[in-house]
Scaffold this active site. Structure first.
Site, PDB file in Angstrom:
ATOM      1  N   ASP A   1     -11.796  43.537  16.957  1.00 30.66           N
ATOM      2  CA  ASP A   1     -10.408  43.977  16.932  1.00 30.66           C
ATOM      3  C   ASP A   1      -9.900  44.319  18.337  1.00 30.66           C
ATOM      4  O   ASP A   1     -10.652  44.819  19.178  1.00 30.66           O
ATOM      5  CB  ASP A   1     -10.280  45.217  16.039  1.00 30.66           C
ATOM      6  CG  ASP A   1      -8.918  45.846  16.110  1.00 30.66           C
ATOM      7  OD1 ASP A   1      -7.952  45.227  15.626  1.00 30.66           O
ATOM      8  OD2 ASP A   1      -8.793  46.950  16.682  1.00 30.66           O
TER       9      ASP A   1
ATOM     10  N   GLU B   1      -9.907  38.896  18.482  1.00 29.62           N
ATOM     11  CA  GLU B   1      -8.461  39.002  18.277  1.00 29.62           C
ATOM     12  C   GLU B   1      -7.780  39.078  19.642  1.00 29.62           C
ATOM     13  O   GLU B   1      -7.797  40.115  20.297  1.00 29.62           O
ATOM     14  CB  GLU B   1      -8.127  40.247  17.453  1.00 29.62           C
ATOM     15  CG  GLU B   1      -6.641  40.388  17.149  1.00 29.62           C
ATOM     16  CD  GLU B   1      -6.273  41.773  16.665  1.00 29.62           C
ATOM     17  OE1 GLU B   1      -5.452  41.886  15.747  1.00 29.62           O
ATOM     18  OE2 GLU B   1      -6.775  42.766  17.236  1.00 29.62           O
TER      19      GLU B   1
END
Length: 702
Positions: free
Chosen positions: A348, A403
């Site tokens: 993330d 990401e």
């Protein structure tokens, strides 16, 4: 229990093709990108799999015998291969030579860190087992506890086991700032610290329920992987798991560690890969139950001052240049792979990690100077190289997805070649494009070229996972694609026993088309947030109390209700509702990919982007995709170009009745090609292209 110091709630379902190591694949000059921005647009040229593609291994090969393969791999000695030369990136993208000083420095820092780890820690394999020494570790004789807290003046281990007495079990500090204590077993041989107590909460979904109820659904829909969110322990439920308070603990809200392990075991039995949404980009700002100020300083695991604080996320930012931070995070990644048998990670917030500006109030244009300059946090990039090195070295079948919204070159190239090391980039621009079109433009103003550019604008030989919408859009305050399209009509006109409204007909048609064109043209893997496969009508609303902001603004809460913190899978399963047809189309998309493997094909060619007709035609693998986005025009005897001659048939039709369509396509028809160039293709055939439909054609012998 604590140290006294002085001083899934949800999931995203993923279709992720597997990958063989391509580090030795020879690239010809024809396969190299020489464009100004280093981005390859597949519609500009045809790249046949036999000639220029990177070798790809379908995911089915990885999951046919998952348990057998896992045992075989675990029996092998685990060794991280030595660093390579780091120079292959310049072959892949010659434009990188202009930034060679930065990239060579980055790779040199990575190699230097590897050498120091080899010298002082016995190698990256041993370094990544920091959890065997740090934290709590039980042996036959008792329990040892060690914690790195160099700024602390004193430390004691306290809990109900010693009546919270800070003087009962005082820890000692070594020369490296590590506090430690050993508690021998009790006289009867029982552990000195009994199992902890539980905290009761309102009913939420458990690991066991997800295992029994959701995993079979994921398998049936045709997905081959599941990405689990909010696994790391977090105090704030509504953070979606992104404000982590304990990196080495599975969230207790959903059950026990053994429950989570049984979920993963069951997924493997079904042939599903299990990816974990791991948060190493930041940590909870909490002081009482998180890492923040753990040793009494703001510079413990994090940068001090403003550099260590993310003002938008209200969280702390790691100092990736610190030795113990590297040990902590690299060990954490390995621990989840070893202890729970996850098959990989979706990292993330990687954009926030890689730049000192964290991607905030910055627009990335593709200029290479934006990626390789003083705003790049080289320490963070080196950490990403190290953790990918460890993961792929010790767990060769593991998958890592990063990401990243910035589009950093080399992001999804192997570390030994000079890349950051991810297998896939999570392509975030596509969801933004669909929301832009739905919220700001009329159907007649959609530009086919703009859609194609956004879908195909990715770096040559760097694989992407794409999605049409994410979990963020399912949260209260935002809108899913289905809700943008159909709005309040979804509550009253989704039953098949009453006529649909124009908004419903338009919404269902475009929802199917958006998903298929994203999957067909956007990348090498496809991700869907659960429920969006059938156009879930409700948002997710975590329990919230009323808020009075410092600005004086009042935000009404939901009385801390859990009512909307859910997914209504029954809607997609109900055959009397239009949601079911949308779900059936999602299933058909994935079974089409499973049969033809178009997402892993090296052949992709866009032959038509017609702004007047609102038609997009492209080839991928041996399939021809035809999208008619026109809001009312249907085209008979519409000629489309193709690469291969022969007889074609319909293999997927969004207008089928079972998908909520109007059955305007004859599936018994066969389409014969004609010789002669059309749309820069050597052959062509005629089709019927009804308005707001997507039809896929394949060569056939029948």
């Amino acid at each position: 229990m604590s140290t006294a110091i002085a001083g899934p709630s949800s999931s995203e379902k993923v279709l992720v093709p597997g990958v063989k190591d391509d580090s030795s694949f020879p690239l010809s000059e024809d396969a190299l990108d020489h464009s100004d921005d280093g981005l390859r647009n597949p519609e500009d040229a045809s790249h046949d799999s036999e000639a220029n593609s990177v070798p790809i291994q379908a995911i089915e090969e990885q999951t046919t015998k998952p348990m057998q393969n896992r045992v075989e791999l675990e029996d092998r000695p685990k060794v991280v291969p030595p660093p390579g030369s780091g120079h292959r990136i310049y072959q892949i993208d010659p434009l990188l030579n202009n930034y060679r000083e930065h990239l060579d420095y980055r790779f040199a820092q990575y190699k230097k860190t590897r050498e120091l780890i080899d010298k002082y820690e016995g190698g990256l394999e041993a370094f990544s087992r920091g959890y065997e020494k740090m934290g709590f570790n039980r042996s036959a004789a008792g329990i040892a506890y060690r914690e790195w807290a160099p700024g602390a003046k004193g430390a004691s281990l306290i809990g109900d086991f010693n009546n919270w007495n800070p003087n009962a079990d005082v820890m000692t500090k070594n020369d490296f700032g590590v506090w430690e204590i050993f508690l021998p077993n009790n006289a009867d041989g029982s552990p000195p610290i009994p199992h902890g107590s539980r905290v009761k909460e309102p009913k939420i979904n458990t690991y066991v329920e997800f295992r029994d109820d959701v995993l079979p659904r994921v398998k049936d829909l045709g997905y081959n992987a599941v990405q689990l969110m909010a696994i790391q322990e977090h105090a704030y439920y509504a953070s979606f798991g992104y404000h982590v308070t304990n990196f080495f603990a599975a969230s207790s809200r959903c059950g026990t560690p053994d429950d989570l392990k049984s979920l993963i075991d069951r997924a493997h039995e079904l042939g599903l890969i299990v990816l974990m949404d791991i948060v190493h980009s930041h940590a909870s700002n909490n002081v009482l139950d998180g890492l923040n100020m753990f040793d009494g300083t703001d510079s413990h695991y994090f940068h001090s001052g403003s550099r260590g604080y993310h003002w938008m996320w209200d969280s702390r930012l790691f100092n990736y240049g610190h030795w113990e931070v590297l040990r902590f995070l690299i060990s954490n990644a390995r621990w989840w792979l070893e202890e729970y048998k996850f098959d990989g990670f979706r990292f993330d917030g990687v954009t926030s990690m890689m730049y000192t500006h964290h991607g905030l109030q910055v627009e990335f244009t593709g200029n290479y100077a934006e990626y390789f300059g003083f705003s790049t946090d080289v320490d963070a990039v080196v950490y990403l190289m190290l953790v990918n090195d460890m993961i792929h070295g010790l767990f060769p079948q593991a998958i890592t997805i990063g990401e990243d919204v910035s589009g950093m070159p080399t992001f999804s190239l192997p570390v030994q070649d000079g890349g950051v090391g991810f297998d896939y980039r999570l392509h975030m621009a596509l969801a933004d494009k669909w929301i832009e079109l739905l919220s700001e433009k009329k159907d007649e103003d959609w530009q086919m070229g703009d859609i194609v550019f956004t879908l195909s604008n990715r770096r040559w030989s760097e694989k992407c996972v794409v999605y049409a919408e994410s979990h963020d859009q399912a949260l209260v305050g935002d809108k899913t694609i289905a809700f943008w399209l159909m709005d309040k009509d979804m509550y009253d006109f989704m039953s098949l026993d009453q006529p649909a409204t124009p908004a419903i007909d338009r919404g269902i048609a475009l929802h199917k088309m958006i998903r298929l064109v994203t999957m067909g043209l956007g990348g090498e893997g496809y991700l869907n947030f659960m429920g969006n496969e059938f156009g879930h009508p409700e948002w997710i609303d975590f329990p919230r109390g009323d808020q009075h902001l410092p600005s004086g603004k009042f935000i009404l809460g939901n009385n801390n209700s859990f009512d909307k913190c859910r997914r209504r899978f029954d809607l997609g399963n109900a055959e009397f509702l239009r949601y079911h047809g949308m779900q059936e189309f999602d299933k058909a998309m994935h079974h089409l990919e499973e049969k033809y493997g178009f997402m892993t094909s090296g052949h992709q060619y866009v032959s038509r982007k017609d702004e007047g007709d609102k038609v997009i035609v492209f080839e991928r693998a041996n399939l021809v995709f035809v999208f008619n986005f026109h809001w009312h025009k249907s085209f008979t005897d519409y000629r489309i170009g193709c690469l291969k001659p022969g007889k074609y048939k319909v293999v997927l039709d969004s207008d089928e009745t079972k998908f909520g369509g109007f059955a305007r396509i004859d599936h018994n028809a066969r389409f014969y090609t004609s010789e002669g160039w059309y749309d820069d293709r050597p052959h062509s055939f005629l089709v019927y292209a009804p308005c707001r439909t997507a039809v896929v054609y394949s060569l056939t012998d029948d």
